[in-house]
Design an enzyme around this catalytic site. Structure first.
Site, mmCIF file in Angstrom:
data_model
loop_
_atom_site.group_PDB
_atom_site.id
_atom_site.type_symbol
_atom_site.label_atom_id
_atom_site.label_comp_id
_atom_site.label_asym_id
_atom_site.label_seq_id
_atom_site.Cartn_x
_atom_site.Cartn_y
_atom_site.Cartn_z
ATOM 1 N N GLU A 146 -6.443 6.700 -1.749
ATOM 2 C CA GLU A 146 -6.441 5.552 -0.830
ATOM 3 C C GLU A 146 -6.900 4.271 -1.523
ATOM 4 O OE1 GLU A 146 -5.283 4.937 2.160
ATOM 5 O OE2 GLU A 146 -4.393 6.875 1.902
ATOM 6 N N HIS A 204 0.841 -1.211 0.000
ATOM 7 C CA HIS A 204 0.000 0.000 0.000
ATOM 8 C C HIS A 204 0.876 1.262 0.000
ATOM 9 C CE1 HIS A 204 -3.613 2.392 1.152
ATOM 10 N NE2 HIS A 204 -2.699 3.130 1.754
ATOM 11 N N GLU A 205 1.880 1.293 0.860
ATOM 12 C CA GLU A 205 2.733 2.488 0.957
ATOM 13 C C GLU A 205 3.585 2.667 -0.295
ATOM 14 O OE1 GLU A 205 2.419 4.889 3.121
ATOM 15 O OE2 GLU A 205 0.786 3.696 3.931
ATOM 16 N N HIS A 207 1.528 4.165 -3.036
ATOM 17 C CA HIS A 207 1.380 5.630 -2.946
ATOM 18 C C HIS A 207 2.560 6.323 -3.649
ATOM 19 C CE1 HIS A 207 -2.181 6.400 -0.540
ATOM 20 N NE2 HIS A 207 -1.737 5.792 0.546
#
Ligand code: ZN
Length: 264
Positions: A190, A126-127, A130
């Site tokens: 997100e 997820h990070e 981003h």
């Protein structure tokens, strides 16, 4: 509209057109007023700040685990111009982030909540998503537009990092007195990071359902903490909608990207 104003408007449109890019995997148009090189330079600078202020974990086993899982996801991300580094920070706060350029920080507080490498891969995927999707650069660009209007667009043409861009970057990434406390991402960023994070984890050989159990856990944890949800949780709205969206995308992602591997 005066002729001068009309010209300014046309110039602005041209610059905005030049500054539009498409995201990897999701193919969404995004406005980027700073170049990837500028973003990476600011990311590397911020990583130095983080390392100055935070204490790295001395738990060799867990440090190695974070590096191993992170490195696999980095390979899946296929971003050779990033200088990947994975650090475990000794701090009881639920936090993790990836700076542009590939510096990834995982806090022991979030690591302790993950019960499997699939869940850790979901956090890091997820990070890293981003950063890969340049969400930070996009947020800096939007903030610059809001602050400077048309003038901001001229930054897109500069080759060096402008002081304004640098200042906004530090606000977005929370580089200051309290490192690692970022401004929250938008809802669309997100869900995009959830989707691409699952793809990266699956490509790296981790079961994408790790994202589902992770966010269920985060949801329960955030509810138990009420309004005082720390770090990562305050910047990540955990809702039924998010979990439902992860669930709905999981099957297709697993079928397309996941290959079961015997991973340590
Ligand atoms: Zn996020």
């Amino acid at each position: 509209m005066t002729r001068r104003l009309a010209w300014a408007f046309v110039t602005l449109l041209a610059l905005v057109a030049a500054a539009c890019a498409k995201t990897a995997y999701t193919n969404r148009s995004q406005l980027l007023l700073i170049s990837e090189g500028q973003e990476v330079a600011l990311g590397l600078q911020s990583a130095q700040e983080v390392l100055k202020k935070e204490k790295e974990s001395g738990d060799d086993l867990q440090v190695e685990r974070v590096k191993r899982v992170g490195q696999r996801i980095a390979v899946a991300a296929n971003k050779p111009d990033y200088k990947w580094e994975f650090r475990l920070i000794e701090k009881d706060t639920v936090n993790a982030f990836c700076l542009p350029g590939g510096k990834v920080f995982v806090y022991t507080g979030i690591l302790d909540l993950t019960t499997s490498n699939d869940e850790l891969a979901a956090v890091m995927g997820h990070e890293i998503a981003h950063a890969l999707l340049r969400h930070g650069g996009e947020r800096v660009s939007m903030a610059l537009m809001a602050q400077m209007g048309g003038q901001a667009a001229s930054l897109a043409l500069g080759s060096s990092v402008s002081p304004a861009a640098s200042q906004v970057f530090n606000q977005v990434y929370g580089v200051g007195a309290q490192v690692g406390v970022m401004l929250p991402h938008s809802r669309s960023q997100e869900s995009e990071a959830d989707e691409v994070g699952m793809i990266l984890a699956a490509k790296a050989g981790y079961e994408p359902s790790g994202a589902l159990s992770l966010w269920r856990k985060m949801d329960a944890y955030a509810k138990s903490k009420g309004q005082n949800a720390p770090g990562w949780l305050s910047t990540h709205p955990t809702t039924e909608d998010r979990i439902a969206a992860i669930k709905s995308k999981m099957g297709a992602i697993r079928a397309k990207y996941y290959q079961r591997q015997a991973l340590r």
